[in-house]
Design a protein around this motif. Structure first.
Motif, PDB file in Angstrom:
ATOM      1  N   ARG A 122      86.199  60.668  33.754  1.00  0.00           N
ATOM      2  CA  ARG A 122      85.134  59.678  33.711  1.00  0.00           C
ATOM      3  C   ARG A 122      83.979  60.101  32.810  1.00  0.00           C
ATOM      4  O   ARG A 122      83.185  59.284  32.389  1.00  0.00           O
ATOM      5  CB  ARG A 122      84.623  59.407  35.116  1.00  0.00           C
ATOM      6  CG  ARG A 122      85.702  58.862  36.021  1.00  0.00           C
ATOM      7  CD  ARG A 122      85.103  58.111  37.180  1.00  0.00           C
ATOM      8  NE  ARG A 122      86.143  57.617  38.073  1.00  0.00           N
ATOM      9  CZ  ARG A 122      86.712  56.440  37.957  1.00  0.00           C
ATOM     10  NH1 ARG A 122      86.383  55.638  36.999  1.00  0.00           N
ATOM     11  NH2 ARG A 122      87.648  56.060  38.813  1.00  0.00           N
ATOM     12  N   ASP A 123      83.843  61.383  32.518  1.00  0.00           N
ATOM     13  CA  ASP A 123      82.712  61.869  31.721  1.00  0.00           C
ATOM     14  C   ASP A 123      82.904  61.635  30.231  1.00  0.00           C
ATOM     15  O   ASP A 123      81.945  61.495  29.486  1.00  0.00           O
ATOM     16  CB  ASP A 123      82.514  63.370  31.933  1.00  0.00           C
ATOM     17  CG  ASP A 123      82.416  63.729  33.402  1.00  0.00           C
ATOM     18  OD1 ASP A 123      82.617  62.851  34.242  1.00  0.00           O
ATOM     19  OD2 ASP A 123      82.132  64.893  33.692  1.00  0.00           O
ATOM     20  N   THR A 124      84.136  61.619  29.771  1.00  0.00           N
ATOM     21  CA  THR A 124      84.395  61.544  28.330  1.00  0.00           C
ATOM     22  C   THR A 124      84.468  60.092  27.869  1.00  0.00           C
ATOM     23  O   THR A 124      84.895  59.207  28.600  1.00  0.00           O
ATOM     24  CB  THR A 124      85.727  62.240  27.991  1.00  0.00           C
ATOM     25  OG1 THR A 124      86.766  61.590  28.709  1.00  0.00           O
ATOM     26  CG2 THR A 124      85.680  63.704  28.390  1.00  0.00           C
ATOM     27  N   ALA A 125      84.039  59.909  26.633  1.00  0.00           N
ATOM     28  CA  ALA A 125      84.109  58.564  26.043  1.00  0.00           C
ATOM     29  C   ALA A 125      85.546  58.281  25.628  1.00  0.00           C
ATOM     30  O   ALA A 125      86.262  59.157  25.153  1.00  0.00           O
ATOM     31  CB  ALA A 125      83.187  58.485  24.836  1.00  0.00           C
ATOM     32  N   GLN A 126      85.952  57.053  25.774  1.00  0.00           N
ATOM     33  CA  GLN A 126      87.300  56.665  25.412  1.00  0.00           C
ATOM     34  C   GLN A 126      87.388  56.532  23.887  1.00  0.00           C
ATOM     35  O   GLN A 126      86.474  55.998  23.254  1.00  0.00           O
ATOM     36  CB  GLN A 126      87.663  55.329  26.072  1.00  0.00           C
ATOM     37  CG  GLN A 126      87.725  55.405  27.582  1.00  0.00           C
ATOM     38  CD  GLN A 126      88.863  56.295  28.051  1.00  0.00           C
ATOM     39  OE1 GLN A 126      89.937  56.320  27.452  1.00  0.00           O
ATOM     40  NE2 GLN A 126      88.612  57.054  29.091  1.00  0.00           N
ATOM     41  N   PRO A 127      88.455  57.029  23.291  1.00  0.00           N
ATOM     42  CA  PRO A 127      88.584  56.909  21.842  1.00  0.00           C
ATOM     43  C   PRO A 127      88.754  55.443  21.435  1.00  0.00           C
ATOM     44  O   PRO A 127      89.362  54.660  22.150  1.00  0.00           O
ATOM     45  CB  PRO A 127      89.838  57.720  21.525  1.00  0.00           C
ATOM     46  CG  PRO A 127      90.600  57.766  22.800  1.00  0.00           C
ATOM     47  CD  PRO A 127      89.584  57.714  23.891  1.00  0.00           C
ATOM     48  N   ALA A 128      88.163  55.129  20.289  1.00  0.00           N
ATOM     49  CA  ALA A 128      88.264  53.761  19.779  1.00  0.00           C
ATOM     50  C   ALA A 128      89.687  53.512  19.288  1.00  0.00           C
ATOM     51  O   ALA A 128      90.331  54.389  18.716  1.00  0.00           O
ATOM     52  CB  ALA A 128      87.272  53.552  18.648  1.00  0.00           C
ATOM     53  N   THR A 129      90.159  52.313  19.508  1.00  0.00           N
ATOM     54  CA  THR A 129      91.499  51.974  19.033  1.00  0.00           C
ATOM     55  C   THR A 129      91.387  50.897  17.971  1.00  0.00           C
ATOM     56  O   THR A 129      90.467  50.088  17.968  1.00  0.00           O
ATOM     57  CB  THR A 129      92.362  51.428  20.193  1.00  0.00           C
ATOM     58  OG1 THR A 129      91.715  50.295  20.742  1.00  0.00           O
ATOM     59  CG2 THR A 129      92.564  52.466  21.265  1.00  0.00           C
ATOM     60  N   ARG A 130      92.314  50.933  17.031  1.00  0.00           N
ATOM     61  CA  ARG A 130      92.341  49.932  15.967  1.00  0.00           C
ATOM     62  C   ARG A 130      93.513  49.005  16.260  1.00  0.00           C
ATOM     63  O   ARG A 130      94.640  49.317  15.937  1.00  0.00           O
ATOM     64  CB  ARG A 130      92.506  50.587  14.619  1.00  0.00           C
ATOM     65  CG  ARG A 130      91.305  51.413  14.261  1.00  0.00           C
ATOM     66  CD  ARG A 130      91.466  52.012  12.904  1.00  0.00           C
ATOM     67  NE  ARG A 130      90.309  52.839  12.635  1.00  0.00           N
ATOM     68  CZ  ARG A 130      89.637  52.814  11.517  1.00  0.00           C
ATOM     69  NH1 ARG A 130      90.015  52.026  10.540  1.00  0.00           N
ATOM     70  NH2 ARG A 130      88.606  53.592  11.349  1.00  0.00           N
ATOM     71  N   ALA A 131      93.171  47.936  16.886  1.00  0.00           N
ATOM     72  CA  ALA A 131      94.202  46.960  17.219  1.00  0.00           C
ATOM     73  C   ALA A 131      93.824  45.627  16.601  1.00  0.00           C
ATOM     74  O   ALA A 131      92.663  45.262  16.533  1.00  0.00           O
ATOM     75  CB  ALA A 131      94.317  46.811  18.723  1.00  0.00           C
ATOM     76  N   SER A 132      94.812  44.963  16.117  1.00  0.00           N
ATOM     77  CA  SER A 132      94.561  43.626  15.583  1.00  0.00           C
ATOM     78  C   SER A 132      95.534  42.673  16.261  1.00  0.00           C
ATOM     79  O   SER A 132      96.677  43.025  16.526  1.00  0.00           O
ATOM     80  CB  SER A 132      94.739  43.609  14.068  1.00  0.00           C
ATOM     81  OG  SER A 132      96.063  43.961  13.734  1.00  0.00           O
ATOM     82  N   TYR A 133      95.035  41.510  16.539  1.00  0.00           N
ATOM     83  CA  TYR A 133      95.839  40.520  17.234  1.00  0.00           C
ATOM     84  C   TYR A 133      95.923  39.264  16.374  1.00  0.00           C
ATOM     85  O   TYR A 133      94.966  38.891  15.713  1.00  0.00           O
ATOM     86  CB  TYR A 133      95.204  40.175  18.587  1.00  0.00           C
ATOM     87  CG  TYR A 133      95.091  41.371  19.509  1.00  0.00           C
ATOM     88  CD1 TYR A 133      96.176  41.801  20.245  1.00  0.00           C
ATOM     89  CD2 TYR A 133      93.889  42.061  19.616  1.00  0.00           C
ATOM     90  CE1 TYR A 133      96.080  42.894  21.090  1.00  0.00           C
ATOM     91  CE2 TYR A 133      93.780  43.160  20.455  1.00  0.00           C
ATOM     92  CZ  TYR A 133      94.874  43.558  21.191  1.00  0.00           C
ATOM     93  OH  TYR A 133      94.780  44.646  22.016  1.00  0.00           O
ATOM     94  N   LYS A 134      97.078  38.624  16.412  1.00  0.00           N
ATOM     95  CA  LYS A 134      97.286  37.361  15.712  1.00  0.00           C
ATOM     96  C   LYS A 134      97.844  36.369  16.708  1.00  0.00           C
ATOM     97  O   LYS A 134      98.717  36.707  17.495  1.00  0.00           O
ATOM     98  CB  LYS A 134      98.290  37.520  14.573  1.00  0.00           C
ATOM     99  CG  LYS A 134      97.740  38.084  13.322  1.00  0.00           C
ATOM    100  CD  LYS A 134      98.810  37.998  12.254  1.00  0.00           C
ATOM    101  CE  LYS A 134      98.264  38.454  10.934  1.00  0.00           C
ATOM    102  NZ  LYS A 134      99.261  38.329   9.879  1.00  0.00           N
ATOM    103  N   ILE A 135      97.313  35.180  16.650  1.00  0.00           N
ATOM    104  CA  ILE A 135      97.826  34.115  17.498  1.00  0.00           C
ATOM    105  C   ILE A 135      98.369  33.031  16.570  1.00  0.00           C
ATOM    106  O   ILE A 135      97.658  32.528  15.703  1.00  0.00           O
ATOM    107  CB  ILE A 135      96.728  33.539  18.401  1.00  0.00           C
ATOM    108  CG1 ILE A 135      96.181  34.627  19.313  1.00  0.00           C
ATOM    109  CG2 ILE A 135      97.266  32.364  19.210  1.00  0.00           C
ATOM    110  CD1 ILE A 135      95.024  34.185  20.164  1.00  0.00           C
ATOM    111  N   LYS A 136      99.613  32.713  16.756  1.00  0.00           N
ATOM    112  CA  LYS A 136     100.246  31.700  15.929  1.00  0.00           C
ATOM    113  C   LYS A 136     100.652  30.556  16.842  1.00  0.00           C
ATOM    114  O   LYS A 136     101.394  30.743  17.796  1.00  0.00           O
ATOM    115  CB  LYS A 136     101.475  32.285  15.232  1.00  0.00           C
ATOM    116  CG  LYS A 136     102.072  31.375  14.218  1.00  0.00           C
ATOM    117  CD  LYS A 136     103.191  32.089  13.478  1.00  0.00           C
ATOM    118  CE  LYS A 136     103.737  31.194  12.390  1.00  0.00           C
ATOM    119  NZ  LYS A 136     104.827  31.856  11.672  1.00  0.00           N
ATOM    120  N   ILE A 137     100.126  29.371  16.562  1.00  0.00           N
ATOM    121  CA  ILE A 137     100.411  28.198  17.376  1.00  0.00           C
ATOM    122  C   ILE A 137     101.461  27.368  16.656  1.00  0.00           C
ATOM    123  O   ILE A 137     101.282  26.965  15.507  1.00  0.00           O
ATOM    124  CB  ILE A 137      99.140  27.371  17.614  1.00  0.00           C
ATOM    125  CG1 ILE A 137      98.098  28.238  18.333  1.00  0.00           C
ATOM    126  CG2 ILE A 137      99.467  26.114  18.404  1.00  0.00           C
ATOM    127  CD1 ILE A 137      96.776  27.580  18.506  1.00  0.00           C
TER     128      ILE A 137
END
Length: 148
Positions: A122-137
């Motif tokens: 709980r003390d440590t910061a969570q590492p940033a993640t590089r996620a990209s999302y695409k929504i195709k309708i």
């Protein structure tokens, strides 16, 4: 302790099943009855420990059921001197001790945890993640039944 409480309840209230909490219906009387039950339980545990201390044994070797039976018998036969009656009760309790516990066959081992995942810090910061999302309708093509 649950067995001891049921035994005590059965001893103090023989006409009422042990599963009922109290015979009173008014909250103040229920509270009073439970305090009285706890006071009797405390007195019986005190007598049990006094008997164990008299001979230098573990209080677990003294049966609570035997203590209740002896206390009931001595309360029914009111003695002139309370100190003498208490000594007689202790002597009667010590006449019927439980056997000494057996030694363990195997050493007691702590069971391993079922969860094998590492714990979250709980003390440590969570590492940033590089996620990209695409929504195709997508439009669903109309069925031939809907076209006509």
């Amino acid at each position: 302790m649950a067995v001891e409480c049921r035994s005590l309840w059965a001893w103090t209230r023989p006409g009422i099943p042990a599963r009922r909490a109290a015979s009173a219906t008014i909250p103040e009387l229920v509270c009073q009855e439970l305090f009285a039950l706890l006071a009797v339980y405390q007195a019986l545990c005190s007598l049990k420990c006094e008997a164990a201390l008299a001979v230098g044994i573990d209080p677990d070797r003294v049966s609570f059921t035997v203590t209740v039976r002896v206390a009931r018998d001595h309360a029914a036969s009111a003695s002139a001197e309370p100190a003498q009656a208490r000594r007689n009760a202790v002597r009667d309790i010590l006449d019927d001790l439980l056997p000494r516990r057996r030694d363990r066959q195997c050493e007691r081992v702590k069971k391993p945890a079922k969860n094998t995942f590492p714990t979250k810090k709980r003390d440590t910061a969570q590492p940033a993640t590089r996620a990209s999302y695409k929504i195709k309708i997508l439009r669903k093509a109309p069925s031939p039944a809907q076209m006509s």
